[in-house]
Design a protein around this motif. Structure first.
Motif, mmCIF file in Angstrom:
data_model
loop_
_atom_site.group_PDB
_atom_site.id
_atom_site.type_symbol
_atom_site.label_atom_id
_atom_site.label_comp_id
_atom_site.label_asym_id
_atom_site.label_seq_id
_atom_site.Cartn_x
_atom_site.Cartn_y
_atom_site.Cartn_z
ATOM 1 N N SER A 105 37.800 46.481 31.536
ATOM 2 C CA SER A 105 36.687 46.527 30.593
ATOM 3 C C SER A 105 35.376 46.857 31.295
ATOM 4 O O SER A 105 34.522 47.561 30.731
ATOM 5 C CB SER A 105 36.565 45.199 29.839
ATOM 6 O OG SER A 105 36.347 44.119 30.731
ATOM 7 N N THR A 109 33.713 50.172 30.089
ATOM 8 C CA THR A 109 32.390 50.088 29.452
ATOM 9 C C THR A 109 31.369 50.922 30.200
ATOM 10 O O THR A 109 30.514 51.582 29.585
ATOM 11 C CB THR A 109 31.933 48.623 29.382
ATOM 12 O OG1 THR A 109 32.877 47.883 28.613
ATOM 13 C CG2 THR A 109 30.560 48.510 28.732
ATOM 14 N N SER A 113 29.445 54.067 28.498
ATOM 15 C CA SER A 113 27.979 54.114 28.482
ATOM 16 C C SER A 113 27.453 55.405 29.095
ATOM 17 O O SER A 113 26.479 55.988 28.594
ATOM 18 C CB SER A 113 27.408 52.906 29.231
ATOM 19 O OG SER A 113 27.821 51.701 28.633
ATOM 20 N N SER A 123 23.855 51.222 32.083
ATOM 21 C CA SER A 123 25.312 51.214 31.944
ATOM 22 C C SER A 123 25.933 50.098 32.773
ATOM 23 O O SER A 123 26.865 49.421 32.329
ATOM 24 C CB SER A 123 25.885 52.569 32.383
ATOM 25 O OG SER A 123 25.373 53.626 31.604
ATOM 26 N N ALA A 127 28.005 46.979 31.177
ATOM 27 C CA ALA A 127 29.378 46.747 31.631
ATOM 28 C C ALA A 127 29.548 45.322 32.151
ATOM 29 O O ALA A 127 30.549 44.656 31.867
ATOM 30 C CB ALA A 127 29.750 47.751 32.715
ATOM 31 N N PHE A 130 29.251 42.735 29.064
ATOM 32 C CA PHE A 130 30.373 42.800 28.137
ATOM 33 C C PHE A 130 31.664 42.289 28.770
ATOM 34 O O PHE A 130 32.469 41.658 28.106
ATOM 35 C CB PHE A 130 30.574 44.240 27.659
ATOM 36 C CG PHE A 130 29.743 44.607 26.466
ATOM 37 C CD1 PHE A 130 30.319 45.089 25.308
ATOM 38 C CD2 PHE A 130 28.363 44.483 26.494
ATOM 39 C CE1 PHE A 130 29.558 45.424 24.209
ATOM 40 C CE2 PHE A 130 27.580 44.815 25.408
ATOM 41 C CZ PHE A 130 28.180 45.289 24.252
ATOM 42 N N SER A 131 31.867 42.560 30.043
ATOM 43 C CA SER A 131 33.155 42.239 30.654
ATOM 44 C C SER A 131 33.229 40.814 31.192
ATOM 45 O O SER A 131 34.333 40.274 31.320
ATOM 46 C CB SER A 131 33.465 43.223 31.787
ATOM 47 O OG SER A 131 32.496 43.125 32.824
ATOM 48 N N HIS A 193 31.917 37.704 24.444
ATOM 49 C CA HIS A 193 31.058 37.812 25.621
ATOM 50 C C HIS A 193 30.498 36.483 26.111
ATOM 51 O O HIS A 193 30.675 36.112 27.266
ATOM 52 C CB HIS A 193 29.909 38.782 25.322
ATOM 53 C CG HIS A 193 30.370 40.068 24.718
ATOM 54 N ND1 HIS A 193 31.471 40.739 25.177
ATOM 55 C CD2 HIS A 193 29.891 40.793 23.676
ATOM 56 C CE1 HIS A 193 31.654 41.840 24.441
ATOM 57 N NE2 HIS A 193 30.715 41.884 23.528
ATOM 58 N N ALA A 329 27.813 50.517 22.844
ATOM 59 C CA ALA A 329 28.150 49.095 22.817
ATOM 60 C C ALA A 329 29.286 48.815 21.836
ATOM 61 O O ALA A 329 30.204 48.035 22.139
ATOM 62 C CB ALA A 329 26.917 48.273 22.450
ATOM 63 N N ALA A 332 32.492 50.034 23.345
ATOM 64 C CA ALA A 332 32.920 49.115 24.405
ATOM 65 C C ALA A 332 33.452 47.817 23.806
ATOM 66 O O ALA A 332 34.440 47.252 24.307
ATOM 67 C CB ALA A 332 31.749 48.828 25.341
ATOM 68 N N TRP A 333 32.815 47.319 22.747
ATOM 69 C CA TRP A 333 33.277 46.105 22.078
ATOM 70 C C TRP A 333 34.700 46.283 21.557
ATOM 71 O O TRP A 333 35.553 45.392 21.702
ATOM 72 C CB TRP A 333 32.324 45.779 20.937
ATOM 73 C CG TRP A 333 32.698 44.567 20.145
ATOM 74 C CD1 TRP A 333 32.525 43.263 20.508
ATOM 75 C CD2 TRP A 333 33.318 44.543 18.855
ATOM 76 N NE1 TRP A 333 32.998 42.426 19.520
ATOM 77 C CE2 TRP A 333 33.491 43.179 18.501
ATOM 78 C CE3 TRP A 333 33.742 45.530 17.966
ATOM 79 C CZ2 TRP A 333 34.066 42.799 17.288
ATOM 80 C CZ3 TRP A 333 34.316 45.141 16.759
ATOM 81 C CH2 TRP A 333 34.465 43.791 16.438
#
Length: 349
Positions: A105, A109, A113, A123, A127, A130-131, A193, A329, A332-333
Motif C-alpha cells: 500500500s 499509494t 499519487s 506523495s 503514502a 495511508f499505509s 488509517h 487519495a 489509494a483508499w
C-alpha cells in the motif's frame, strides 16, 4: 528564534477549547472519533468568517506550534498503546500479511499519487499516512525528511477524509461480503488509517471485531519506526552526497557551506521515544491506570495538533489545488481496502 509564550498562548488556548468541543461531541456521538472532529473543527475555524481572521492571525503561532511539537509528543505517547506480546500473538502468517499490506500500500499509494502528478514530497506523506497510521505517520515522516509544516496540511486532510469515509462505508459491506466479526475486524485494522477511526469502524461488529482490529492496527503502527528509519537513512545519504558534490565544486581549501550543515538524524528523537514507550508497555511494568492516563495524554496532544493542522486548510485553496490529490487519495483508499480485505480473509481462514 524561539517563540515567546505570549505569542503561543492565544493559539494554544484556542486548540484547548476546540479539543474540549471535540471530546464533548464524541461523548454525545461515540461513532465520531474525537481526532477526526478536531480536524473538522480546525477546517471550520479556518473558513468561517467569524473565526478565520483569528486563526490566521493572533492564534497562528500557537496553532503551528501545536501542529508540529504536540504531534511529535503525541507520537511518543502513542507507543504506550503497542504491546509486542499482543503483536506476536497474531502469529507469523498474520504478521507477514500485515507487513505486506503496509509495504504494497505504501508503494502503490506513492505510485498512484505520482500518476496524478502530485509532488514527490506530498506523495510520500500521503503514502505514509495511508499505509501506516494516518496523521501521526505523516508528522513523523515530515520530520525526518525535513518537509515544511505547511506541506503536511493537505495529506492530513486527505487521510482524515478517507478514514472518515471508511467509518461509514465498511460496516455496510459486512453482510454483502458475508464477513465474520473476526474477518471484519482484521479488515478494519489492516486498512483504516487512524487508530480512532479503526475503533469507530470495528466496534459496529462487536467486541470480537474490535479486539482483532486494534491488534492488527497497532501492528501497522509498530512499522512506523522501521519505515521512518529507512527514510532517515535515505535522507542522510542524500544530504551527505549533496554536500560532497558542493565541496568538490569549490576551489581547493574552500569549504562548502552545505557541508558544514548538520546532517539529519537517521531516526528522530521522538521516534526513539516511541520505541522506548513500546518497550515500556511490553514490559508489563505499567499498571492499567498509567496506561489509561497515557491514552488520555496522547488524545490531548494529537487532538490539539490535528486542530492546528486543520486550521491551516483553506477550502478555496483546497478546491483549487486539491482535485487531483482527492482523486489520488480515493484511488489509494480503494487499493488499501482491497489489500486489507485479502489479508483479512487469509488471516482468518
Amino acid at each position: 528564534m524561539p517563540l515567546g509564550k505570549d505569542r503561543l498562548l492565544p493559539g494554544l488556548l484556542t486548540a484547548v477549547l476546540a479539543l474540549a468541543a471535540a471530546f464533548l461531541v464524541h461523548s454525545l456521538v461515540p461513532v465520531l472519533p474525537a481526532m477526526t472532529l478536531a480536524v473538522v473543527l480546525g477546517l471550520l475555524a479556518a473558513n468561517l468568517p467569524g473565526t478565520a481572521v483569528w486563526v490566521a492571525g493572533r492564534a497562528r503561532p500557537g496553532l503551528d506550534f501545536a501542529g508540529k511539537h504536540f504531534m511529535r509528543a503525541g507520537i511518543v505517547v502513542l507507543g504506550l498503546k503497542v504491546s509486542i506480546m499482543d503483536v506476536m500473538g497474531l502469529g507469523w502468517l498474520a504478521l507477514l500479511l500485515v507487513a505486506g499490506v503496509v509495504l504494497v500500500s505504501f508503494v502503490g499509494t506513492y505510485v498512484i499519487s505520482r500518476v496524478f502528478r502530485l509532488p514527490a514530497e506530498t506523495s510520500l506523506l500521503i503514502a505514509t499516512g495511508f499505509s501506516i497510521c494516518g496523521a501521526s505517520a505523516i508528522g513523523a515522516m515530515a520530520a525526518v525528511r525535513r518537509i515544511r509544516h505547511v506541506d503536511t496540511v493537505l495529506p492530513v486532510a486527505l487521510v482524515t477524509l478517507c478514514g472518515t469515509l471508511a467509518i461509514g462505508v465498511l460496516p455496510l459491506l459486512v453482510h454483502p461480503l458475508q464477513l465474520t466479526p473476526l474477518a471484519f475486524g482484521a479488515w478494519t485494522g489492516a486498512s483504516v488509517h487512524d487508530v480512532g477511526q479503526v475503533v469507530a469502524t470495528a466496534q459496529t461488529a462487536g467486541t470480537t471485531a474490535l479486539g482483532i482490529a486494534v491488534v492488527v492496527k497497532l501492528t501497522r503502527v509498530l512499522l512506523l519506526a522501521p519505515v521512518v528509519a529507512a527514510a532517515g537513512v535515505h535522507q542522510r545519504f542524500s544530504a551527505a552526497k549533496a554536500a560532497g558534490k558542493a565541496a568538490a565544486s569549490l576551489p581547493p581549501g574552500t569549504l562548502a557551506a552545505s557541508s558544514m550543515e548538520r546532517l539529519p538524524p537517521v531516526i528522530p528523537l521522538f521516534v526513539l521515544g516511541f520505541m522506548a514507550m513500546v518497550g515500556l508497555r511490553s514490559s508489563g511494568w505499567l499498571p492499567p491506570a498509567a496506561l489509561d492516563a497515557g491514552a488520555g495524554v496522547q488524545d490531548i496532544l494529537l487532538g490539539a495538533a490535528l486542530f492546528g493542522l486543520g486550521s491551516a486548510v483553506r477550502i478555496r485553496t483546497l478546491l483549487h489545488t486539491g482535485a487531483r490529490a482527492l482523486s489520488a487519495a480515493l484511488a489509494a483508499w480503494l487499493l488499501i481496502a482491497l489489500l486489507g480485505l485479502a489479508a483479512a480473509l487469509l488471516m482468518t481462514a
